[in-house]
Design an enzyme around this catalytic site. Structure first.
Site, PDB file in Angstrom:
ATOM      1  CB  CYS A 187      -1.571  87.767  83.683  1.00 54.57           C
ATOM      2  SG  CYS A 187      -1.145  87.673  81.935  1.00 54.57           S
ATOM      3  CB  VAL A 213      -0.654 106.931  50.667  1.00 53.26           C
ATOM      4  CG1 VAL A 213       0.634 107.651  51.026  1.00 53.26           C
ATOM      5  CG2 VAL A 213      -1.670 107.926  50.106  1.00 53.26           C
ATOM      6  NE  ARG A 251      10.425 104.378  75.650  1.00 53.17           N
ATOM      7  CZ  ARG A 251      10.791 105.627  75.377  1.00 53.17           C
ATOM      8  NH1 ARG A 251      12.040 105.901  75.072  1.00 53.17           N
ATOM      9  NH2 ARG A 251       9.904 106.612  75.404  1.00 53.17           N
ATOM     10  CG  ASP A 284       6.947 101.496  74.170  1.00 59.46           C
ATOM     11  OD1 ASP A 284       6.795 100.262  74.078  1.00 59.46           O
ATOM     12  OD2 ASP A 284       7.996 102.077  73.842  1.00 59.46           O
ATOM     13  CG  PHE A 289      20.104 110.483  62.446  1.00 56.85           C
ATOM     14  CD1 PHE A 289      21.277 109.846  62.078  1.00 56.85           C
ATOM     15  CD2 PHE A 289      19.936 111.819  62.096  1.00 56.85           C
ATOM     16  CE1 PHE A 289      22.271 110.524  61.380  1.00 56.85           C
ATOM     17  CE2 PHE A 289      20.917 112.509  61.393  1.00 56.85           C
ATOM     18  CZ  PHE A 289      22.094 111.855  61.038  1.00 56.85           C
TER      19      PHE A 289
END
Length: 320
Positions: free
Chosen positions: A187, A58, A172, A128, A74
């Protein structure tokens, strides 16, 4: 007594997963444990694709996006017979526990394995930020930077062409990423899954801003609410102002994790080892008010609701 632990990443990847894997491995090694990496999530568990990891396995991954173990969805893992094969594969290596890094779908797999007798700890890995029991998930802040950068670039061209730009953000059914990016990116309009949306109301607000002299605008919207390309056509038809939609898509999942995600992943990974050694099972790690916490994984999946950041929305409305 647990001597060997497996670690896997499951579902959609998120920046910081590698940092979490690294932390699990090195924290485990520091406690005298053996750590095995499982390729491609629960699919690799079922297909017996595991390998022993050492501290050098790692090295140089804390700064890398994605997951070097690989990830996959899966659905077959819902079947008890499939999970039984996975558990048998783990027993071949003497693995006595599992750390799962992923979202709520990954948590469900960990819950089912725990019910079959395998101690599991879940770490929230998703851009998310839609997992209950934690203020932030691993990868959220990196994705936020990516989205804000995209909004900044869209603003440049929207200003030049006096255009309305719609930017679709992942999340989502959680608007956290959209809402935070909209505030940081300035925005003018925001559309969230938590707030009822009517296209005609958005058009009314856009027309009002044009009447006040606004030459361009950016609309941030969470995915799955509507077809943003059809929305762009509708806005252009109703306002007479050129409107374009941009779907950021999977670019939001990539990139080197920002410092906060690396730190969060490192803290959570090390904490998962602590919990397993203390005898906990079927738990998931979170951070609340900057403190590490853990909850019953079944409770998080079935009962806990992620609070909507209404304070963020109120701030956004005042500034837009």
């Amino acid at each position: 007594m647990i001597n060997k632990i497996g670690v896997l990443t499951s579902g959609g990847d998120s920046p910081g997963m590698n940092a979490a894997i690294r932390s699990v491995v090195r924290a485990g090694l520091s406690e005298g444990l053996e750590i095995y990496g499982i390729s491609d999530g629960y699919q690799g568990l079922y297909q017996d694709r595991m390998r022993k990891l050492d501290r050098y396995s790692v090295s140089d991954i804390i700064n890398r996006g994605g997951t070097f173990l690989g990830s996959a969805r899966f659905q077959e893992f819902r079947e008890e017979a499939i999970r039984a094969i996975a558990l048998n594969n783990m027993s071949k290596y003497g693995l006595g526990a599992l750390v799962v890094i992923g979202g709520d779908g990954s948590y469900m797999g960990a819950k089912l394995l725990t019910e079959m007798g395998l101690p599991c700890i879940g770490l929230p890995g998703t851009i998310d930020n839609d997992v209950a029991g934690t203020d932030y998930t691993i990868g959220y802040f990196t994705a936020l930077e990516t989205v804000v950068e995209a909004i900044d670039r869209l603003r440049d061209t929207s200003t030049s062409h006096q255009r309305i730009s719609i930017v679709e953000v992942m999340g989502r059914y959680c608007g956290d990423l959209t809402m935070a990016a909209a505030i940081a990116g300035g925005c003018e309009f925001i559309v969230l899954p938590e707030v009822e949306f009517q296209p005609e109301d958005l058009v009314y607000e856009i027309k009002a801003s044009i009447a006040q002299g606004k030459k361009h605008a950016i609309v941030a919207i969470t995915e799955y609410i509507c077809n943003v390309f059809e929305l762009a056509l509708y806005i252009e038809k109703e306002t007479g102002r050129e409107t374009r939609a941009t779907v950021l898509g999977h670019i939001q999942r990539g990139g080197n994790p920002v410092a906060y995600d690396r730190i969060l992943a490192s803290r959570m990974g090390a904490y998962s080892i602590e919990l397993l050694l203390q005898g906990y099972r079927g738990r998931c790690v979170g951070v609340q008010n900057e403190r590490l916490v853990h909850h019953d994984i079944a409770d998080v999946i079935q009962n806990m609701k992620r609070p909507f950041r209404r304070d963020f929305l109120e701030t956004a409305r005042k500034l837009f």
